[in-house]
Design an enzyme around this catalytic site. Sequence first.
Site, PDB file in Angstrom:
ATOM      1  CE  LYS B  80       0.070  -5.715 -11.349  1.00  0.00           C
ATOM      2  NZ  LYS B  80      -0.330  -5.529  -9.928  1.00  0.00           N
ATOM      3  CB  SER B 155       3.206  -5.109  -8.294  1.00  0.00           C
ATOM      4  OG  SER B 155       1.816  -5.389  -8.187  1.00  0.00           O
ATOM      5  CB  SER B 179      -0.047  -3.802  -6.239  1.00  0.00           C
ATOM      6  OG  SER B 179       1.050  -4.452  -5.634  1.00  0.00           O
TER       7      SER B 179
END
Lengths: 496, 493
Positions: B80, B155, B179
């Site tokens: 990420k 996310s 997330s």
Amino acid sequence: MTSDTQTMAQAGPYEAVIGMEVHAELLTESKMFCACSAEFGGEPNTRCCPVCLGLPGSLPVANRKAVEFVVKAASALNCRINRATFFHRKNYFYPDLPKAYQVTQYGDTPIGIHGWIQIETPEGGVKRIGIRRVHLEEDTGKLMHVSPLTSEVDYNRSGVPLMEIVTEHDPRAGFDQINTAAEAREYLVQLRAILTCLGVCDGKMEEGSLRCEPNISVRPAGSATYGTRTELKNLNSFRAVFRGIEYEVRRQIETITSGGKVVHETRRWDDENGVTATMRGKELEQEYRYFPEPDLLPFTFEESYIEAVRGGLPELPSQKKLRFCERGLSDADAATLTQDMALAGFFEQAAEIHGDWGKVATWVLGDFLRLLNQSGADVAGAGVTPESLAAMIRLVEDGTISGKIAKSVFEEMFKTGKSAREIVEASGQTQISDEGELLDVVRRVISENERIAADFRGGKEKSLGFLVGQVMKHTGGRANPGLVNTLLRRELQQAD
Amino acid sequence: MSFDLDSISTAWQASEALCSGKVSSEAHTRALLERLRALEPRLNAFLAILDDEALAAAARYDENRSAFASPLAGVPGAIKDNMCLIGAPNTCGSKILAGWKPPYNATVVNAILDAGGVILGKTNLDEFAMGSSTENSAFKVTSNPWDFSRVPGGSSGGSAAAVAAGAAFWALGSDTGGSIRQPAAFCGLVGLKPTYGRVSRYGLVAYASSLDQIGPLTRDVRDAALVMNLLAAHDPLDSTSWPEPAPDYTKSLVNDVSGMTIGVPKEFFGQGVEEDVASAVWAAIRLLEQKGARVKEISMPNVEYALPVYYIIAPAEASSNLARYDGVRYGHRTEMQCDHVAMFEQTRAEGFGAEVKQRIMIGTYALSAGYYDAYYLKAQQVRTLLRRDFDAAFETCDLLITPTAPTTAFRIGERSSDPFQMKLSDVCTIPVNLAGIPGMSVPCGFSNGLPVGMQLLGPAFGEETLFRAAYTFEQSTDYHLARPDLRPCGESH
């Protein structure tokens, strides 16, 4: 209280109340939350890493040594040590604060609370000044304005461990307060002596490793409430602390007596012009949004840890001073000697070697201190050692040199690092203690000063001093003064 | 060397292919880079594709295979874009960090690289990990490979989409309120949020420090264990890192739940949970019961406060964590000529997106003098109560099972204008971060062709129990084997 006495109290003299907020940079090798060097100076931004630059993703790890230093200092300042303590974030925006928050300790659980320092007032009294809190935090970077449109930031200082020591303002705590500039200076002198004695701070006010920001307010003497306070900044020496506070107290009293009002603000001391001036207003309390720092766990001290730190404390300046007094030193001399641990150590070593504490104190407090101040050298950098001072005093005692010559010999020792004997032998400055050699001079001086000799015989004791001086002049100051005295008296009486 | 990428879809299969000598890491890497390049125009999963770095890492492995013992050596994956990797941009999905390349590696990145792992690129996310759909990225909106008109969750939506589309064998996400788990559920993956402190946060750009945790998104439970074996360790650079060494999680891949007590907290099946989702999760629970587990319905009365508590604590910490983006040292700085205060204001006004600004405002308010006790302090107190609910549950249960999210993946844009509905999609995952316990999302069914995930919860440092239960479930089902149809529209069978 009747309205009459109230009016009288307000018309009467004013008293100042001074709160002291002191920041001491800790003498740890590394910074508070990373491994960067905490040393003063360095090329800008060369002592930085992701942590002290606050780069995204970086995390703090608390420096154990810094924590220990604060526990040590708080213990020496007679504080209670909170068994559980933690860090807070103090949030504000400024270019020298890379994370836009300072990691500090807020609220009721700093490392140390409820301590005190004892000071002597210039009037000879004793005050016990309360310490409200001793806590640990990190320093900011340094902002430099290079042009009206450009500023540069050096983050070398960012993250250096700082200890904050704040005096108690709440009268319910039962301590004395600081009421004069002299007391404030004395408090700072004592505090500095303790911190340098512990080795937790070098106490260099000029370099900013010890910074003092007093809060000052005045009120009618005897009033129970405080007046509006101002905070003073830019006090970079003991002298500045004294002058700045004295000026500010006077300014506030004048403001009030001429019908004005003291404004709550931060004022900057202008050392050159000897005045304080408004820096920024404090009408609005800053909103720091304190909250517990989630990146650091709370820490708890075991009883055994606190005991070990307490047990490891060195002899503190106040204890040392008592011991010096027990060896016959005056209170004032002992106080001066114990303000600086290097000086105290030097003195004590020389006194132990020589044996006469009073004589050694006279030399250390007199010529040695004067030469230190003149040269700017520190005790370790001086050419004189405790051994060489003791040996020099012995040369005076056994009559090898006179006290007067000793002064110049000592100065040369200080500068060159040579021993007294080396200097004396090289320059032929040994004292004349040979009776035959001196007798010739004594007789010549009497015959050259018949009138003064007659005065002495007539009972004018003072005249002897002049004659001794003449003998000294003729011998280049090398005559043994005791012997000169004896010989003069004998010769003057014989000629009677 | 050519091979059929479609025959290999998990990290452990890729590793087996490497070990058997059938394929090189370089071939794996090239094949995945090619696939993700082809998919990216529709998928929008990546913010940076690191061809050179990935191929160099693959070559390092291929040239000296014996030097790398980890099963993930030579196996390409993605991280990420809020984890620092030297030399690669780190945007956090925000304009305010545009152009910033970190000069240091996150601890997890070092762990991956030291083990011989290959990092293909950095994946899209909601700005500073604030969001549940990856629509809050300042750069692109990621699609769900199961239905390109839908969100992948968030996310960590980029990481989830990349693995689900077969563009990476594994990915790292970060989880502050769901997330990792919610996108795993939306994309049919296994996603684990470890116990707070089990994985180092050093080098993870902070959203909410007391809640953030890094974890894996993978196609199956074995892969999750392999990634966790690399991630879980004590890190002296993170003061909140757990000092005990981590176990070998592959040892927990045991097909046996007999004697285990599974708690089913009824509050997680309440308002807003779609019937299909609830029935899929219940079916999974019944399956584990058949395999020998005891099932027990329980109640956790404080769970209903989790959402409001989270939306005070997380923004409060975020308002402080994101204060450093002031334009002085890195990232975006306004072009405006002004004094430093105006520069801060203008830089932040230009650099942050709407959701981030809103959370900073809420957090600033909650921490303000006069409001602190009523909001932040109160929220921390309720957080303690919530923790006690979990403590009480784990006194009688070995693990809890809930839905991961109340619904399946929603349509892009569907909830953008309804912040409450958006935040409700994290209602099952948020309590877990507040309690600091581990949570794993495991594929447990489909609803209208979209994956459904169930959430397994264990006590602090109880990851092994989760692995065991998840593995047992996986051995009896084939939801984890289902693959989305990635052919562009019109290319039907």
